[in-house]
Design a protein around this motif. Sequence first.
Motif, mmCIF file in Angstrom:
data_model
loop_
_atom_site.group_PDB
_atom_site.id
_atom_site.type_symbol
_atom_site.label_atom_id
_atom_site.label_comp_id
_atom_site.label_asym_id
_atom_site.label_seq_id
_atom_site.Cartn_x
_atom_site.Cartn_y
_atom_site.Cartn_z
ATOM 1 N N ARG A 266 -4.020 11.462 -13.167
ATOM 2 C CA ARG A 266 -3.628 11.105 -11.805
ATOM 3 C C ARG A 266 -2.172 11.413 -11.480
ATOM 4 O O ARG A 266 -1.759 11.326 -10.346
ATOM 5 N N TYR A 267 -1.417 11.772 -12.485
ATOM 6 C CA TYR A 267 -0.007 12.117 -12.283
ATOM 7 C C TYR A 267 0.128 13.281 -11.309
ATOM 8 O O TYR A 267 1.018 13.297 -10.472
ATOM 9 N N TRP A 268 -0.762 14.207 -11.378
ATOM 10 C CA TRP A 268 -0.683 15.408 -10.538
ATOM 11 C C TRP A 268 -1.531 15.339 -9.290
ATOM 12 O O TRP A 268 -1.567 16.244 -8.508
ATOM 13 N N LYS B 141 0.822 -1.218 0.000
ATOM 14 C CA LYS B 141 0.000 0.000 0.000
ATOM 15 C C LYS B 141 0.860 1.274 0.000
ATOM 16 O O LYS B 141 0.340 2.362 -0.229
ATOM 17 N N ASP B 142 2.150 1.140 0.245
ATOM 18 C CA ASP B 142 3.047 2.291 0.315
ATOM 19 C C ASP B 142 3.206 2.913 -1.077
ATOM 20 O O ASP B 142 3.629 2.240 -2.016
ATOM 21 N N PRO B 143 2.884 4.204 -1.249
ATOM 22 C CA PRO B 143 3.002 4.852 -2.555
ATOM 23 C C PRO B 143 4.415 4.798 -3.144
ATOM 24 O O PRO B 143 4.582 4.765 -4.359
ATOM 25 N N ALA B 144 5.429 4.744 -2.294
ATOM 26 C CA ALA B 144 6.812 4.677 -2.785
ATOM 27 C C ALA B 144 7.068 3.396 -3.590
ATOM 28 O O ALA B 144 7.900 3.377 -4.494
ATOM 29 N N MET B 145 6.325 2.359 -3.279
ATOM 30 C CA MET B 145 6.445 1.083 -3.991
ATOM 31 C C MET B 145 5.986 1.212 -5.444
ATOM 32 O O MET B 145 6.380 0.432 -6.294
ATOM 33 N N TRP B 146 5.175 2.208 -5.728
ATOM 34 C CA TRP B 146 4.546 2.356 -7.042
ATOM 35 C C TRP B 146 5.029 3.582 -7.797
ATOM 36 O O TRP B 146 4.367 4.058 -8.702
ATOM 37 N N ARG B 147 6.199 4.103 -7.449
ATOM 38 C CA ARG B 147 6.735 5.277 -8.141
ATOM 39 C C ARG B 147 7.178 4.946 -9.558
ATOM 40 O O ARG B 147 7.162 5.799 -10.432
ATOM 41 N N VAL B 148 7.594 3.710 -9.789
ATOM 42 C CA VAL B 148 8.008 3.246 -11.119
ATOM 43 C C VAL B 148 7.161 2.031 -11.470
ATOM 44 O O VAL B 148 7.127 1.060 -10.714
ATOM 45 N N ILE B 149 6.477 2.091 -12.605
ATOM 46 C CA ILE B 149 5.603 1.007 -13.039
ATOM 47 C C ILE B 149 6.043 0.548 -14.425
ATOM 48 O O ILE B 149 6.166 1.356 -15.341
ATOM 49 N N ASN B 150 6.285 -0.754 -14.565
ATOM 50 C CA ASN B 150 6.664 -1.339 -15.852
ATOM 51 C C ASN B 150 5.581 -2.323 -16.263
ATOM 52 O O ASN B 150 5.442 -3.389 -15.675
ATOM 53 N N MET B 151 4.833 -1.975 -17.282
ATOM 54 C CA MET B 151 3.736 -2.817 -17.749
ATOM 55 C C MET B 151 4.171 -3.806 -18.833
ATOM 56 O O MET B 151 3.360 -4.556 -19.346
ATOM 57 N N ARG C 218 -2.333 3.546 -6.646
ATOM 58 C CA ARG C 218 -1.539 3.292 -5.431
ATOM 59 C C ARG C 218 -0.332 4.213 -5.325
ATOM 60 O O ARG C 218 0.197 4.422 -4.236
ATOM 61 N N SER C 219 0.113 4.780 -6.448
ATOM 62 C CA SER C 219 1.245 5.712 -6.395
ATOM 63 C C SER C 219 0.852 7.031 -5.737
ATOM 64 O O SER C 219 1.716 7.789 -5.312
ATOM 65 N N GLN C 220 -0.426 7.309 -5.649
ATOM 66 C CA GLN C 220 -0.964 8.500 -4.987
ATOM 67 C C GLN C 220 -0.259 9.789 -5.419
ATOM 68 O O GLN C 220 0.128 10.618 -4.613
ATOM 69 N N GLY C 221 -0.076 9.931 -6.741
ATOM 70 C CA GLY C 221 0.536 11.143 -7.279
ATOM 71 C C GLY C 221 2.050 11.151 -7.242
ATOM 72 O O GLY C 221 2.668 12.138 -7.625
ATOM 73 N N GLN C 222 2.687 10.074 -6.775
ATOM 74 C CA GLN C 222 4.147 10.021 -6.679
ATOM 75 C C GLN C 222 4.798 9.292 -7.856
ATOM 76 O O GLN C 222 5.988 9.024 -7.837
ATOM 77 N N LEU C 223 4.032 8.981 -8.887
ATOM 78 C CA LEU C 223 4.540 8.273 -10.049
ATOM 79 C C LEU C 223 5.596 9.114 -10.759
ATOM 80 O O LEU C 223 5.371 10.283 -11.060
ATOM 81 N N VAL C 224 6.779 8.524 -10.995
ATOM 82 C CA VAL C 224 7.843 9.245 -11.697
ATOM 83 C C VAL C 224 8.183 8.603 -13.037
ATOM 84 O O VAL C 224 8.768 9.246 -13.898
ATOM 85 N N ASP C 225 7.819 7.333 -13.228
ATOM 86 C CA ASP C 225 8.141 6.657 -14.482
ATOM 87 C C ASP C 225 7.144 5.529 -14.718
ATOM 88 O O ASP C 225 6.870 4.747 -13.809
ATOM 89 N N ILE C 226 6.617 5.468 -15.930
ATOM 90 C CA ILE C 226 5.723 4.373 -16.296
ATOM 91 C C ILE C 226 6.079 3.933 -17.709
ATOM 92 O O ILE C 226 6.321 4.771 -18.578
#
Length: 80
Positions: free
Chosen positions: A77-79, A20-30, A52-60
């Motif tokens: 949702r990026y912002w 559930k930690d948003p830091a876990m979802w900062r980088v997503i590789n699909m 789950r990144s809660q706006g902390q996404l830096v790379d997808i």
Amino acid sequence: MVDILENAQKVCTAWRKICKDPAMWRVINMNDIPRFGARLSRVEMCKHAVDRSQGQLVDITIVSLCDSGLHLYVAKRYWS
């Protein structure tokens, strides 16, 4: 990512917290998501991960999943 979304969080409360930690979802590789066999569709999995990144996404990375609605979803949702 499939294992994290569908299984890891069910192991114990510690794993649930980690998942559930948003830091876990900062980088997503699909790219490594199988087309079949998962409970959720690849689009749904991507949306869950972005949420789950809660706006902390830096790379997808989304190469083989062409869905303009998904791209708009990620952008909005990026912002947030």
